[in-house]
Enzyme design. Structure first.
Site, PDB file in Angstrom:
ATOM      1  N   HIS A  16     -45.752  85.104 -18.552  1.00 41.82           N
ATOM      2  CA  HIS A  16     -46.595  84.960 -17.359  1.00 41.82           C
ATOM      3  C   HIS A  16     -47.543  86.151 -17.213  1.00 41.82           C
ATOM      4  CE1 HIS A  16     -44.905  81.230 -15.801  1.00 41.82           C
ATOM      5  NE2 HIS A  16     -43.725  81.683 -16.201  1.00 41.82           N
ATOM      6  N   GLY A  99     -40.502  70.288 -27.854  1.00 41.47           N
ATOM      7  CA  GLY A  99     -40.273  70.410 -26.422  1.00 41.47           C
ATOM      8  C   GLY A  99     -39.229  71.445 -26.056  1.00 41.47           C
ATOM      9  N   ASP A 154     -49.951  81.018 -27.279  1.00 41.27           N
ATOM     10  CA  ASP A 154     -49.313  80.167 -28.283  1.00 41.27           C
ATOM     11  C   ASP A 154     -50.211  79.998 -29.507  1.00 41.27           C
ATOM     12  OD1 ASP A 154     -47.484  79.919 -26.292  1.00 41.27           O
ATOM     13  OD2 ASP A 154     -47.747  77.764 -25.967  1.00 41.27           O
ATOM     14  N   TYR A 203     -45.889  76.003 -12.929  1.00 45.23           N
ATOM     15  CA  TYR A 203     -46.712  76.919 -13.722  1.00 45.23           C
ATOM     16  C   TYR A 203     -48.071  77.110 -13.058  1.00 45.23           C
ATOM     17  CZ  TYR A 203     -49.011  78.767 -17.925  1.00 45.23           C
ATOM     18  OH  TYR A 203     -49.696  79.544 -18.827  1.00 45.23           O
TER      19      TYR A 203
HETATM   20  P1  ADP Z   1     -43.239  72.769 -26.977  1.00 49.09           P
HETATM   21  O1  ADP Z   1     -44.654  73.128 -27.287  1.00 49.09           O
HETATM   22  O2  ADP Z   1     -42.509  73.884 -26.328  1.00 49.09           O
HETATM   23  O3  ADP Z   1     -42.478  72.238 -28.139  1.00 49.09           O
HETATM   24  P2  ADP Z   1     -44.537  70.860 -25.290  1.00 49.09           P
HETATM   25  O4  ADP Z   1     -44.035  69.979 -24.217  1.00 49.09           O
HETATM   26  O5  ADP Z   1     -45.650  71.796 -24.975  1.00 49.09           O
HETATM   27  O6  ADP Z   1     -43.268  71.618 -25.881  1.00 49.09           O
HETATM   28  O7  ADP Z   1     -45.043  69.977 -26.514  1.00 49.09           O
HETATM   29  C1  ADP Z   1     -44.267  68.929 -27.028  1.00 49.09           C
HETATM   30  C2  ADP Z   1     -45.151  67.739 -27.295  1.00 49.09           C
HETATM   31  O8  ADP Z   1     -46.023  68.020 -28.429  1.00 49.09           O
HETATM   32  C3  ADP Z   1     -44.404  66.494 -27.706  1.00 49.09           C
HETATM   33  O9  ADP Z   1     -43.997  65.774 -26.571  1.00 49.09           O
HETATM   34  C4  ADP Z   1     -45.455  65.743 -28.513  1.00 49.09           C
HETATM   35  O10 ADP Z   1     -46.373  65.089 -27.647  1.00 49.09           O
HETATM   36  C5  ADP Z   1     -46.219  66.856 -29.208  1.00 49.09           C
HETATM   37  N1  ADP Z   1     -45.667  67.121 -30.561  1.00 49.09           N
HETATM   38  C6  ADP Z   1     -45.226  68.293 -31.022  1.00 49.09           C
HETATM   39  N2  ADP Z   1     -44.798  68.182 -32.296  1.00 49.09           N
HETATM   40  C7  ADP Z   1     -44.996  66.903 -32.669  1.00 49.09           C
HETATM   41  C8  ADP Z   1     -44.760  66.155 -33.872  1.00 49.09           C
HETATM   42  N3  ADP Z   1     -44.230  66.714 -34.969  1.00 49.09           N
HETATM   43  N4  ADP Z   1     -45.083  64.856 -33.860  1.00 49.09           N
HETATM   44  C9  ADP Z   1     -45.628  64.282 -32.779  1.00 49.09           C
HETATM   45  N5  ADP Z   1     -45.848  64.930 -31.641  1.00 49.09           N
HETATM   46  C10 ADP Z   1     -45.548  66.222 -31.555  1.00 49.09           C
HETATM   47 MG    MG Z   2     -46.176  73.612 -25.863  1.00 49.96          MG
END
Ligand code: ADP
Ligand code: MG
Length: 348
Positions: A16, A99, A154, A203
């Site tokens: 943050h 996620g 990120d 957030y």
């Molecule tokens: P994080 O970035 O912490 O993993 P987020 O909620 O920001 O969590 O992002 C997750 C989302 O990114 C998933 O719900 C999907 O929409 C997308 N995503 C990430 N990796 C993939 C993948 N290998 N295939 C398809 N979608 C993906």
């Molecule tokens: Mg993310």
């Protein structure tokens, strides 16, 4: 054939702070998302092992909001940002948990940006300025895809990530400093078991509150601590205090790594967790409990929640011999991660 990979990342300290122009210290890790595709045509057609539905996006891409399944929004937004003209046909694979807070979303954006760039004949970023530019495009794409006003950490930690190093980022100047991890430092990421539900709305609320505080006392990373403590509103005061003190901790943590002082680095991680819990109020009982358990584990120097909070993961700094896999069956999941190069692009 294009093979484009982008790593996930874990933030060692500095949460943050990025959207307030402060300091962060993330590292790209040895888990990654890969786009393997043949270039050509005017559509992006990709499958993913994560979802049985494939995406099919016509180029030039415009508004990502209508794209289904939803993971295609990230890729449509990247294609729109880059003005991609050449299509791709292939698959997305990943060794990253999705996620969980290891930034699979940014890995997907950066991997697809590299692949789409290569399809249009562009090389991977060759220097820091190009890495920053790519990260900015992917950050804008994430805003467009999901509407959360996240900072640049990120994407930039992935685009600039170097093997064996974490990246100290000054989010106001985007000045980068590569900080080598000492050989005696093992990094673990442990999932708390609770998913990050409220994260979007809470957030945005935290960000607005911190911005209100900055209107009163100036940019928070360098604000006068006395002026912060004099803020009348106790919530603004706490939020500002976290951002200000967290930036100091990031700098001190980088210095501790450079001096190979892992005890000091671990103590700073614990202070960061306390500040995120009490001043920024983004922790949860399960994150607090996990941090307490880790600190009671032999060989652990420090632990803190990492990422936006409200669930998700804890990052721990430990001796190489420590095993931080949770003992409770079916409970949390843990990854021992190493600092890795953030991007790879291969054409064949
Ligand atoms: P994080 O970035 O912490 O993993 P987020 O909620 O920001 O969590 O992002 C997750 C989302 O990114 C998933 O719900 C999907 O929409 C997308 N995503 C990430 N990796 C993939 C993948 N290998 N295939 C398809 N979608 C993906
Ligand atoms: Mg993310």
């Amino acid at each position: 054939m294009i093979t484009a990979s982008a790593a996930g990342r874990v933030n060692l300290i500095g949460d943050h702070t990025d959207y307030m122009g402060g300091l962060v210290l993330p590292m790209a890790i040895d888990l990654a998302t890969t786009v393997t595709a043949v270039a050509g045509g005017d559509r992006i057609e990709l499958s993913s092992a994560m979802d049985h539905d494939s995406i099919s996006i016509a180029l030039p891409a415009d508004d990502p909001a209508g794209v289904s399944p939803p993971w295609g929004r990230y890729i449509a937004a990247v294609a729109a940002e880059l003005g991609a003209r050449t299509g791709l046909r292939g698959a997305v694979t990943s060794t990253l948990p999705i996620g969980a807070g290891l930034s699979s979303s940014a890995a997907l954006e950066v991997a697809s940006a590299l692949a789409l760039g290569a399809a249009d004949g562009n090389p991977a970023p060759g220097n820091t300025a190009e890495a920053v530019e790519l990260a900015r495009s992917c950050q804008r794409a994430e805003h467009a895809a999901v509407g959360v006003p996240s900072g640049i950490m990120d994407q930039l930690s992935i685009c600039a990530g170097r093997e064996g190093h974490a990246t100290l980022i000054d989010c106001s100047s985007l000045h980068l400093e590569q900080i080598e991890l000492p050989p005696g430092a093992a990094i673990w990421v442990i999932h708390s078991g609770s998913s990050r539900t409220l994260v979007g709305s809470a957030y945005a609320e935290r960000r607005r509150t911190a911005e209100r505080a900055a209107e009163l006392v100036g940019p928070l990373p360098g604000a006068d601590p006395d002026r912060i403590e004099a803020l009348e509103d106790p919530v603004l005061r706490r939020r500002a205090r976290h951002v200000r003190s967290e930036c100091d901790r990031v700098r001190q943590f980088a210095d501790a790594l450079a001096a190979d002082d892992l005890v000091a680095a671990g103590a700073l991680m614990c202070q960061s967790h306390t500040s995120l819990r009490d001043d920024y109020e983004v922790s949860t009982p399960s994150l607090d409990q996990l941090v307490r358990e880790l600190l009671a584990t032999p060989g652990v120097f420090g632990a803190r929640l990492t990422g936006a909070g409200f669930g998700g993961c804890v990052v721990a700094l430990a001796e190489p011999g420590a095993d931080l896999r949770p003992s409770a069956p079916g409970a949390d999941t843990a990854w021992r991660v190493s600092p890795a190069r953030g991007t790879h692009l291969h054409l064949s």
